[in-house]
Design an enzyme around this catalytic site. Structure first.
Site, mmCIF file in Angstrom:
data_model
loop_
_atom_site.group_PDB
_atom_site.id
_atom_site.type_symbol
_atom_site.label_atom_id
_atom_site.label_comp_id
_atom_site.label_asym_id
_atom_site.label_seq_id
_atom_site.Cartn_x
_atom_site.Cartn_y
_atom_site.Cartn_z
ATOM 1 N N GLY A 195 -44.740 -84.696 -15.121
ATOM 2 C CA GLY A 195 -43.720 -84.856 -14.563
ATOM 3 C C GLY A 195 -42.769 -86.166 -14.888
ATOM 4 O O GLY A 195 -43.161 -86.746 -15.850
ATOM 5 N N ARG B 239 -32.030 -85.941 5.566
ATOM 6 C CA ARG B 239 -32.520 -84.561 5.523
ATOM 7 C C ARG B 239 -33.235 -84.053 7.091
ATOM 8 O O ARG B 239 -33.208 -83.290 7.562
ATOM 9 C CB ARG B 239 -33.665 -84.290 4.360
ATOM 10 C CG ARG B 239 -32.657 -84.414 3.267
ATOM 11 C CD ARG B 239 -33.736 -84.411 2.038
ATOM 12 N NE ARG B 239 -32.844 -84.271 0.861
ATOM 13 C CZ ARG B 239 -33.523 -84.471 -0.426
ATOM 14 N NH1 ARG B 239 -34.724 -84.693 -0.685
ATOM 15 N NH2 ARG B 239 -32.766 -84.161 -1.517
ATOM 16 N N ALA C 72 -42.485 -89.125 -13.415
ATOM 17 C CA ALA C 72 -43.538 -90.216 -13.509
ATOM 18 C C ALA C 72 -44.413 -90.017 -14.634
ATOM 19 O O ALA C 72 -44.550 -91.272 -15.326
ATOM 20 C CB ALA C 72 -44.119 -90.365 -12.166
#
Lengths: 645, 249, 301
Positions: A43, A338, A45
């Site tokens: 991904g 959030r 990273a």
């Protein structure tokens, strides 16, 4: 017995990273060629770290669970990436991004790490632009910004609603370049099965080839785990089907501490659950909250009529709508962080005002369409609207969207120090897999920032500090006893799973685990609930090992077996999440204990007793793990109650 | 809904495959296509039969992992969606659905409906990038990029590498995939220095891997779940001609 | 699997470039054909044919054209084979993808056009090279001169003593008979129309009568494409085949014109509509232009 040494450099906050870089040890080019680095995960990273390390001259092996690095779930991030560029001249700065991130994380993140993150954020944008990431631009040809939850400035860079995709493809292209150059070797459809530790240092991994079932051994002077989060423990999440916390869990069982597992982010804007066959939840970008207004009916009878299908949302008059986020948080309105937005939605639905199946609230674009015109709304959110319509079969231009919170991101993960090294020497963790810089809650558009910061600008420096000591060590042959034992353990585990031949499918267990987790370890947690959940998870684990049914063979492609192996780890990880949630007698960020709330229902932190990182150490099977505390010292920031009103 | 499924089953790359017929009952129209296959697999597992292997990951249409050839169309009867975004409401009760894997020489079958698409990675590795290394790059705003170009580059970059273009093309050509990347990088000033080398190298790799030739049928465009346009192919042809004629590389 | 080590795009560009050249040729051919419908007893058409058959630039052009046709076919077949090999296992369910009109069948429409071309060559082109028998025109003046020449030759042979008096008068008689029957032919109205080219009187004959009248060594005749056309198109079956071939050609052309622009990367949002329109017009105009002739011959003439 581990000791947590965060290795934070001395000096003023703003100079720590500079000082670190000036003082750290480097590896000379000739020696770099002799050092092997294993990267697990492709991904943001993982790919960015592998590309950067490859370019520096290290021998990198990168392992991908899918058929291509481009499948990594970073690709699904929609909204954007934060950076303290201050291009819009609206008062942003490294300090403010740092402050917003700490505050957004509810004062549970490490100051030095977060400051470094804010510091390198600008470099990420430059790097990505140079790679050909097509960020949105204004008519002058300059980079465009939008605002995101938890911030009062516009610092989010975006590429339509596909920022994660574009950044991942950028990292993937950098990785591809290194693969072509030969500095990085890429292995696809291989899943990490275990970490090999030799003399206390991470020295390699065992993988399983997902096409042939073959177990393989790989040596590395250092191992970087960048395998993402463990949100799929909850079964229904916005994570991809193959996302899992297995690799991190194997590291934990080999001695790496697992930090803050209870910090699980529930994303407020997901498409609600629509049936028990459902396999995953779809996230609608948080950017929708820029222009959409969230509401439920003011009157319970209206909500009931809507649920019964007698009323349509468009029938509810303006004065009968409760824009509860705007009501409760006038300063931030629909753009509160959030965790707050999620809990507020749950609170309304629990109070009986939910729409749809009762577990949903409206996200309305009527005003935005009136104010901006349909074209502009379409230009901004067209693809998201389309996606919604494809799934729900309703046109969001005409009727409000229905949304509900869903598990999205895990702030917890492998404990790492300032160098991103875990408590096992030579084992590094990057991206969502580490316990990260987000504290108890991650702000929107910060995950991409962190993943790339770790991979491009942090690990390439800090790993050298470790590897500089490794130049004297020749590669260890993968025939040593530690590799034998690790592979044998994996083989035995697989054989054991295959030999159970029980009655219940892997998915059934997975769903049951998900139900327990969502019910008791979800958005609102209680002591009783958690105390109930732990034995339930243990019981389920026991049943799993007695009664799971896996068909097929172990030496072919066998998704059932793959799922079972991951689930066996998740069944253990779930317990640790519950334990951590039980231990943390406070509410902060993504962790909300119903016992600890203000009168208005806001999270109530207990800074006196819980201002620490909870890092768990594995003590053996059926042994209680040991909690280590890394105290958080806020030298530069004044700790306050989070207030978005 | 009650459905009849005819699914391609193949043990491994070398085995001979065959179609198997399965009956499914009481499928909700709100179910996604892959969830329908999940249900089938659950039933197969309960009967101790081998579940059907199919690639999938994000299930929200962005990772490009899923891809099934459904009733004669890649990603099924809906336009502009991936298989995971296809919903059963698109089918009628009693329908027979034939599910096949992507068929192309460079995409060998691994098992059942799973194919190996690493050929795409190999093409990208030939030049689908701008050769910068980490660090030492100019400020993001140092080179202004006309909004139109940035937007167009974004449209090309939206490719998810699912392979539907190859699957749809009667020639199994990968031109849309390759041209989308070439276009994206050509449209941006950062990609210009390597443009001539890139297009030639990527086309050469594409040919070497055994993809077919483009004959402008535009089936790729019709089936692309991300609506990548055929104009990308035109742009790549243009780039290719320029590179061959003018460039010394 | 590459049959020829050229980049796929290069092959594609080759077939397009050659195709573009053929596209230029078609309107010209159509223009020539349209001369047939002028009711001038074929004067224009014969002039044009004469020019095309004798001008050396045209002859070079003809060779290039033939080479292009050949290249177009060879590359087309090559691509088709390669493309077939790119998918060794076919799909069970035939594709239901919407594709560009005609694009999937280029090799088939191309193949049909090629078959027609063979027929067309047999009917017309090969006549020019005396490979196939046709109808010919001879200038009456030339014919007269030819007979006179032969008479003079005979006289010369007699003078030199090569032939005897008897033989001379016999052959002279023969020539006279030829001459007479030739004029008889012209007067009895076979052919019915009065023919001319460059204002000179012509006569047309088939091969047999030509040889019968003037012998094998006479070269001053030309194929009479005008008469051949008229004769052919009066045959309904042939006309039908011709018109069907044109429809197939139209389908081939529609995709071809679009494709050329695409292949050369001449793609621009502003002009894409115009390109598509041009393709439609071209693909209709060319077959219609060619089809006018058989219709005219069948129904008007």
């Amino acid at each position: 017995m581990v000791t947590l040494n965060s290795k934070i450099p001395q000096g003023p906050l703003a100079e720590k990273w500079t000082r670190y870089k000036a003082d750290q040890k480097l590896v000379n080019p000739a020696n770099k060629r002799k050092l092997d680095v294993i990267v697990v995960g492709t991904g943001l990273a993982g790919a960015s770290a592998a590309a950067s390390l490859g370019a520096l001259g290290f021998n990198v092996k990168i392992f991908c669970i899918s058929d291509s690095p481009r499948r990594a779930h970073s690709i699904a991030a929609q909204g954007g990436i934060n950076a303290a560029k201050n291009y819009p001249n609206d008062g942003d700065s490294i300090g403010r991004l740092f402050y917003d991130t700490i505050k957004g994380g509810d004062y549970r993140a490490r100051e030095a790490n977060v400051y470094r993150l804010a510091e390198v954020s600008s470099n990420i944008i430059d790097q990505c632009v140079a790679q050909g990431v097509p960020f949105a631009r204004d008519y002058a040809g300059m980079l465009d910004n939008r605002s995101f939850g938890g911030a009062q400035v516009s610092r989010t860079f975006y590429a339509k609603g596909q920022t994660g995709q574009q950044l991942l493809l950028g990292a993937y292209s950098a990785l591809s370049k290194e693969i072509k150059a030969g500095s990085v070797k890429m292995y696809h459809r291989k899943e990490m099965m275990d970490l090999v530790v030799v003399d206390g240092k991470a020295r390699g991994i065992i993988t399983r080839d997902l096409q042939t079932g073959k177990l393989e051994r790989w040596f590395g002077h250092a191992v970087i785990v960048a395998t993402g989060g463990y949100g799929n423990v909850y079964y229904l999440s916005t994570n991809a089907m193959n996302s899992n916390g297995s690799a991190a869990w194997q590291c934990y069982k080999r001695g790496a501490c697992f930090a803050n597992p209870c910090y699980v982010q529930i994303h407020p804007t997901c498409i609600p659950v629509h049936g028990d066959y459902q396999s995953k939840l779809t996230l609608m970008s948080e950017s929708l909250r820029n222009d959409g207004r969230i509401w439920v009916p003011k009157k319970k009878e209206d909500a009931e009529a809507i649920r019964a299908g007698k009323l349509k949302p468009t029938d509810i008059a303006e004065q009968d709508r409760d824009y509860y986020l705007e009501r409760r948080y006038p300063a931030f309105g629909n753009l509160v962080p959030r965790d707050i937005a999620s809990r507020a939605a749950k609170e309304r639905c629990d109070a009986g005002y939910g729409v749809g199946s009762g577990q949903a609230v409206y996200l309305d674009f009527k005003d935005a369409i009136e104010r901006l015109g349909k074209d502009k709304v379409e230009a901004r959110y067209g693809n998201l609207f389309q996606m919604y319509e494809k799934i729900v079969d309703q046109n969001p231009y005409q009727t409000p969207m229905m949304i509900y919170p869903a598990v999205h991101y895990t702030m917890g993960g492998l404990w790492v120090d300032y160098e991103l090294q875990t408590t096992i020497e030579g084992l590094f963790a990057a991206g969502e897999a580490n316990f990260s810089d987000h504290g108890a809650n991650r702000l929107g558009a910060s995950a991409l920032m962190q993943g790339l910061a770790d991979g491009y600008f942090v690990l390439p420096y800090t790993i050298q500090n470790y590897l500089s000591k490794e130049i004297y060590n020749a590669p260890i042959p993968t025939t040593v006893a530690e590799f034998d034992m690790a592979e044998q353990a994996v083989r035995e585990k697989i054989q054991k799973l295959m030999s159970i031949k029980g009655e219940k499918s892997v998915d059934t267990f997975q769903k049951e685990l998900g139900h327990i987790m969502w019910e008791y370890v979800g958005m609102g947690r209680t002591k009783e609930g958690l105390e109930k959940a732990i034995p339930m998870i243990q019981q389920l684990r026991k049943e799993f090992w007695e009664n799971v049914r896996i068909v097929g063979e172990e030496n072919t492609m066998n998704p059932e077996l793959e799922k079972a192996i991951r689930l066996s780890d998740h069944l253990e990880l779930a317990e640790l999440i519950a334990r951590d949630a039980l231990q943390r007698e406070e509410s902060c960020g993504g962790h909300f204990r119903e016992e600890h709330q203000t009168e208005e229902g806001e999270a109530k932190r207990d800074d006196e007793h819980f201002m620490f990182v909870g890092a768990w150490e594995y003590k053996g099977e059926n042994q209680e793990p040991e909690l280590h505390k890394e105290d958080l010292n806020y030298e530069f920031i004044k700790v306050q109650q989070r207030n978005y009103k | 809904m009650n459905l009849t499924l005819k699914i391609w089953r193949q043990e491994n790359a070398k085995a001979k495959g065959r179609f198997e017929t399965y009956k499914l009952e009481n499928i909700s129209p709100d179910c996604s296509f892959l969830e329908m296959l999940d249900i089938l697999n659950e039933q197969l597992v309960n009967k101790l039969a081998h579940p059907v292997c199919f690639d999938n990951d994000c299930r929200e249409g962005i990772c490009g992992m899923c891809g099934l050839y459904i009733n004669g169309r890649p990603h099924g009867p809906d336009d502009g969606v991936t298989t995971c975004q296809l919903h059963m409401r698109r089918f009628k009760d009693g329908d027979t659905i034939v599910i096949e894997p992507w068929r192309a020489k460079p995409f060998p079958i691994i098992k059942d409906l799973v194919v190996d698409r690493s050929a795409f990675d190999k093409i990208i590795q030939e030049g689908g990038y701008i050769s910068v290394t980490t660090g030492g790059v100019p400020d993001g705003n140092a080179i202004p990029i006309p909004k139109k170009n940035a937007d167009e580059a974004m449209d090309s970059a939206a490719c998810i590498g699912c392979g539907a273009c190859v699957a749809a093309c009667k020639n199994a050509s990968a031109m849309l995939f390759v041209s989308a990347k070439v276009s994206q990088l050509t449209l941006l000033p950062q990609g210009k220095p390597e443009a001539a080398k890139r297009v030639q190298a990527m086309v050469a790799k594409m040919d070497e891997l055994g993809f077919g030739n483009c004959t402008n049928t535009y089936a790729c465009e019709a089936e692309c779940p991300k609506s990548i346009k055929r104009s990308n192919i035109a742009r790549m042809n243009r780039e290719f001609i320029c590179a061959k004629v003018c460039s010394e590389e | 699997m590459r049959l020829v080590k050229l980049a796929s795009v290069t092959k594609k560009i080759t077939i397009a470039a050659v195709g573009a050249f053929l596209l230029v040729f078609l309107p010209m051919h159509m223009g020539l054909n349209l001369c047939i419908i002028r009711d001038d007893g074929g004067e224009w058409y014969r002039n044009v044919c004469h020019f095309m058959g004798t001008n050396w630039i045209v002859k070079i052009f003809e060779l290039v054209l033939l080479a292009c046709c050949l290249l177009h076919i060879v590359v087309g077949v090559l691509l088709t084979i390669e493309n077939y090999m790119a998918r060794p296992v076919r799909y069970q369910v035939p594709s239901r993808t919407k594709t560009h009109f005609g694009s999937k069948y280029m090799i088939w429409t191309g193949g049909l056009v090629f078959c027609f071309l063979v027929l067309h060559f047999i009917n017309f082109y090969f006549v020019k090279y005396d490979l196939v028998e046709g109808v010919y025109t001879v200038k009456t003046e030339k014919l007269q001169m030819h007979i006179q020449d032969r008479a003079m030759d005979l006289q010369k042979s007699f003078d030199e003593g090569k032939i005897g008096q008897e033989e001379l008068s016999e052959k002279m008689m023969g020539l006279q008979m030829e001459y007479l029957s030739f004029f008889q032919l012209m007067q009895t109205g076979q052919p019915a129309e009065k023919l001319s080219r460059d204002g000179q009187e012509l006569v047309n004959l088939d091969r047999k009568s030509l040889e019968a009248f003037v012998g094998k060594d006479f070269k001053d005749y030309e194929p009479d494409f005008y008469t051949m056309c008229n004769n052919l198109f009066k045959d309904r079956t042939y006309s039908l085949i011709y018109i069907l071939a044109l429809i197939v050609l139209g389908i081939h052309l529609f995709h071809a014109v679009n494709s050329i622009f695409q292949t050369f990367g001449l793609n621009h949002r502003k002009y894409n509509g115009a390109i598509e329109m041009f393709a439609v017009i071209y693909a209709i105009l060319i077959p219609v232009g060619f089809a006018v002739v058989p219709f005219y011959v069948m129904f008007v003439r």
